[in-house]
Design a protein around this motif. Sequence first.
Motif, short mmCIF file in Angstrom:
data_model
loop_
_atom_site.label_atom_id
_atom_site.label_comp_id
_atom_site.label_asym_id
_atom_site.label_seq_id
_atom_site.Cartn_x
_atom_site.Cartn_y
_atom_site.Cartn_z
N PHE A 119 -6.08 10.13 -8.87
CA PHE A 119 -7.14 9.16 -8.63
C PHE A 119 -7.08 8.73 -7.17
O PHE A 119 -6.01 8.69 -6.57
N GLN A 120 -8.25 8.38 -6.62
CA GLN A 120 -8.33 7.90 -5.25
C GLN A 120 -9.08 6.56 -5.25
O GLN A 120 -10.13 6.43 -5.88
N HIS A 121 -8.52 5.61 -4.50
CA HIS A 121 -9.15 4.29 -4.40
C HIS A 121 -10.36 4.39 -3.49
O HIS A 121 -10.28 4.94 -2.39
N GLU A 122 -11.49 3.88 -3.94
CA GLU A 122 -12.75 4.04 -3.20
C GLU A 122 -12.78 3.31 -1.87
O GLU A 122 -13.52 3.70 -0.97
N GLU A 123 -11.99 2.26 -1.69
CA GLU A 123 -12.00 1.52 -0.42
C GLU A 123 -10.88 1.94 0.52
O GLU A 123 -11.10 2.15 1.70
N THR A 124 -9.68 2.07 -0.02
CA THR A 124 -8.52 2.34 0.84
C THR A 124 -8.25 3.83 1.04
O THR A 124 -7.58 4.21 2.00
N GLY A 125 -8.72 4.65 0.10
CA GLY A 125 -8.45 6.08 0.19
C GLY A 125 -7.08 6.47 -0.34
O GLY A 125 -6.73 7.65 -0.34
N LEU A 126 -6.29 5.50 -0.77
CA LEU A 126 -4.98 5.80 -1.34
C LEU A 126 -5.14 6.64 -2.60
O LEU A 126 -6.14 6.52 -3.30
N THR A 127 -4.16 7.49 -2.87
CA THR A 127 -4.20 8.29 -4.09
C THR A 127 -2.99 7.99 -4.94
O THR A 127 -1.94 7.55 -4.44
N GLN A 128 -3.15 8.23 -6.23
CA GLN A 128 -2.05 8.08 -7.16
C GLN A 128 -2.27 9.01 -8.34
O GLN A 128 -3.41 9.38 -8.64
#
Length: 172
Positions: A119-128
Motif C-alpha cells: 500500500f502507498q499513502h496518497e499524501e506522503t508516498g510512504l509504502t507498507q
Amino acid sequence: MTHHTDAERAEFEAWLEPSYSREKWHTGEYTDDTVYSMFAAWQAARRAPAAPVPQGVVEPIETVKYWRDAYANPQGDEHFMGHGMVVKIFDDYLGMLAAAPQPPEAAPVQLPEPDSYCFQHEETGLTQYVDAQQVEWGFEKNNPRWKRVGAAYSEQQVRELLAAHGIQERST
C-alpha cells in the motif's frame, strides 16, 4: 570480388532487373558500382549459412511492410526504377518470417493468493506491506488514504510457482 562461377553470375544476372547495366571491365567485374556491390552482397548471402529467425525476437513487421510498400512504385514513376529488387528483398524477408516456426503459446499462469499487499499513502508516498488477513479484515476501508498498489508473495510461494512451470531458479 569473391571468386565466382559462370553459373553464379548467370543466376545473379537473371535475378538482376533489366534496368541495370551488365557491362563489365576487362577483368570481368561490373563497371557499374551499384551492380558490383549488389553482386558482392548476392554472393555473400548465397555463401552464408542459413540462420533461423530466433524465437522470441520481436520484428518491426509493420515498418518492413511500410518500406516495402514505399518502394513498390505502383504508379511506375521513373524515380523508382530499379527498386523492384528492394521490394523483392523485403518480400523474401517477410516470407522467411512467415515460414519460421512459431513458439508454442504459453499456458496462462495461475498466481496463488498473495501473502500480503503493498500500500502507498496518497499524501506522503510512504509504502507498507499489509498481511493478506489484515486486508480481508478491512484495512482498506479503515485506512482510506492508503491505496493498494500491488500484491506481494512470499519466497516460498515464488519458489513453488517457478518449480510448477519448470523454471530454474538462479542463485544470486
